[in-house]
Scaffold this motif. Structure first.
Motif, PDB file in Angstrom:
ATOM      1  N   THR A  97       0.701  -1.202   0.143  1.00 49.95           N
ATOM      2  CA  THR A  97      -0.186  -0.029  -0.015  1.00 49.95           C
ATOM      3  C   THR A  97       0.948   1.414   0.054  1.00 49.95           C
ATOM      4  O   THR A  97       1.773   1.426   1.047  1.00 49.95           O
ATOM      5  CB  THR A  97      -1.001   0.117   1.486  1.00 49.95           C
ATOM      6  N   THR A  99       1.414   5.224   0.436  1.00 51.09           N
ATOM      7  CA  THR A  99       0.629   6.302   1.078  1.00 51.09           C
ATOM      8  C   THR A  99       1.388   7.701   1.110  1.00 51.09           C
ATOM      9  O   THR A  99       2.626   7.685   0.699  1.00 51.09           O
ATOM     10  CB  THR A  99       0.738   6.116   2.718  1.00 51.09           C
ATOM     11  N   ASN A 100       0.749   8.833   0.869  1.00 55.58           N
ATOM     12  CA  ASN A 100       1.384  10.086   0.504  1.00 55.58           C
ATOM     13  C   ASN A 100       2.418  10.446   1.643  1.00 55.58           C
ATOM     14  O   ASN A 100       3.353  11.170   1.224  1.00 55.58           O
ATOM     15  CB  ASN A 100       0.146  11.128   0.661  1.00 55.58           C
TER      16      ASN A 100
END
Length: 551
Positions: A97, A99-100
């Motif tokens: 995953t 994420t920013n």
């Protein structure tokens, strides 16, 4: 330098060949050792991946060990299972995953892992298409496990993985499996019928596949998959069994109308494709019980059913039930319904294997007491006329059917017996007879003038060669004391059943000795007279000899 002799050379070769021969038992041991080494290597690589990120390159090694680079005929299933465990742990841990807020190197690692995951899924899809049945079943289980992990632990992919990802490849592989019925039944029984979210997205994928023109074989597979799914849910149905737990939060997956809409789209896409005549008949057979319950708007089936009804023959017979459902439940306007129904009454009908189904439906169609007497008279007259050349199994249905119509529509009883009060007209009829006013060529049942005719055909059937037919035809000449006959008691008559009924009964004494040929002819095919005949040709068979010239 002297050249070597021939003998020395051949001896040397024989020695090398002998040394290269290895007994089969030793080869087996070597193969088992190699397999054990591979399993140990796979376990070591998997454990290292679980230990630290620095061993993530082992994932690429395991993918190369899958043995699906050129083809997936002989995949290493142990490696496939190991990779499934690896990616399941990574997905559950959030390593795939992005994420920013993550650092740049974390994003690079996540992107690399995603790419390896796509390679692994592509390899599983290849196994589903190319390998043997056992490997396909294993790959199917691994694919569904990956779908579960991604839909559960990767936000934003819970729908994408079903619509355009791995699940789409699974459905395409199942459809393209061709004669591999095992893979298809495994998917239907283990996943599509067991889990409601899997069935929902199966409808979506089948509708997408059927949007483009497909071959006859592919359409047959799609029809079998759709019809194998469970019956349509009732309005009070509660959705509880989901393959992915997060599916409970999806409002579409817990809505009855949404499920029926997806199934309706899938069936419509198949019906509007280039289906064959046999497939059309198959669809019409399951129309009422398997297809129409899924339709929130059954009127969408109108074009398909009316087109099928206009085809003629057995196809029209099969379309009757679905079309009548639309007329009765959805107020479909079909003004030529009875005219088309009347046109289906032809000699082929009484020899058709769908004869029983047709009589059941026609019994429903003509049950209303508000139908015109002229219409009912036309149907009775047409059936009576067909009974003259029908097989006994069909006649025993026609006579009780006409009896029931006469009881329901007493206005038509004048077709049984007309009283002529004018003595002159009566004498003329007895001397010269009369023409039957019934117009058998008129396609409109309200204009055949059948009401002005009579059911003389039933009187003719009272002298039928088959005793059962003659006995049942006599009910028309007797008093109508019975309220109605149950047609189900007569619909299953067949030649085989009649013969077995006669052979199964005990021997009965004959009331009348049958007429047989008791005189054995001396000559049949020759004209030569014997001396003991006195030169007179009196033997039976002279008629045959008079028709043809025999040498």
């Amino acid at each position: 330098m002297p050249a070597p002799t021939v003998g020395a050379t051949s001896s040397k070769k024989r020695k090398s060949l002998k040394e290269s021969v290895v007994p089969s038992s030793k080869r087996r041991v070597v193969a088992e050792d190699d397999s054990a080494d591979v399993m140990a290597e796979v376990s070591r690589l998997e454990e290292q991946i679980a230990e630290s990120r620095k061993y993530y390159n082992n994932i690429a090694k395991l993918i190369s060990m899958l043995n699906v680079d050129k083809n997936a005929v002989n995949p290493n299933l142990a490696v496939a299972v190991s990779l499934c465990r690896v990616f399941s742990r990574l997905i559950a841990g959030g390593d795939l995953t992005e994420t920013n807020r993550a650092a740049e190197n974390e994003k690079i690692i996540a992107a690399w892992l995603k790419e390896r995951c796509r390679e692994y899924q592509k390899a599983l899809s290849a196994i589903l298409r190319e390998s043997d049945t056992s490997a396909k079943l294993t790959a199917l289980t691994l694919c569904m496990r990956m779908i579960n992990e991604r839909a559960t632990h990767m936000p934003g992919e819970d729908t994408q993985v079903w619509l355009s990802g791995l699940f789409k490849n699974i459905i395409e592989a199942v459809v393209e499996a061709g004669d591999d019925e095992t893979l298809r039944s495994e998917f239907i029984e283990k996943f599509a019928k067991a889990y409601e979210d899997v069935r929902y997205y199966t409808f979506v994928q089948i509708a997408d596949i059927a949007q483009t023109e497909r071959s006859t074989e592919t359409l047959s597979i799609l029809i079998s998959m759709l019809s194998a799914c469970d019956a349509a849910p009732s309005p009070e149905h509660e959705f509880k069994t989901f393959y992915v737990k997060s599916s409970k939060k999806n409002k579409k997956l817990v809505s009855v109308n949404s499920h029926k809409k997806r199934a309706q789209d899938a069936w419509l896409a198949v019906l509007q494709n280039n289906i064959s005549e046999s497939q059309r008949k198959t669809l019409l057979r399951i129309m009422v019980h398997n297809i129409e319950p899924w339709f929130s708007r059954p009127e969408l089936l109108m074009d398909f059913l009316t087109d099928s009804y206009n085809v003629g023959g057995a196809t029209s017979l099969l379309a009757l039930s679905g079309l009548f459902y639309l007329i009765q439940e959805k107020n479909l306007d079909y003004p030529q319904f009875y005219q088309k129904l009347y046109s289906l009454l032809d000699p082929d009908l009484l020899h058709s294997k769908h004869r029983s189904r047709f009589f059941r439906l026609m019994n429903t169609f003509l049950a209303s007491t508000h139908l015109p007497a002229a219409l009912i008279a036309s149907f009775m007259k047409r059936l009576a006329r067909l009974a003259l050349t029908a097989p006994p199994a069909a006649i025993v249905v026609i006579v009780p059917f006409i009896y029931n119509l006469l009881k329901t529509h007493p206005t038509c009883t004048l077709m049984l017996h007309r009283v002529v009060r004018d003595e002159e007209t009566k004498a003329e009829l007895e001397a010269e007879g009369m023409d039957d006013p019934f117009d058998a060529e008129e396609p409109d049942p309200t204009r055949t003038n059948a009401i002005g005719s009579s059911l003389w055909e039933i009187h003719s059937l009272q002298h039928h060669y088959h005793p059962n037919v003659a006995a049942i035809a006599r009910i028309i000449s007797e008093q109508f004391t019975k309220q109605f006959y149950n047609l189900e008691d007569f619909l299953d008559y067949t030649y085989q059943g009649m013969v077995q009924a006669e052979l199964g009964t005990e021997e009965k004494p004959m009331k009348r000795i049958p007429v047989i040929e008791y005189h054995i002819p001396k000559r049949i095919f020759t004209n030569r007279l014997l001396e003991e005949d006195g030169g007179v040709d009196t033997a039976p068979g002279s008629l045959v000899r008079g028709l043809w010239d025999f040498p």
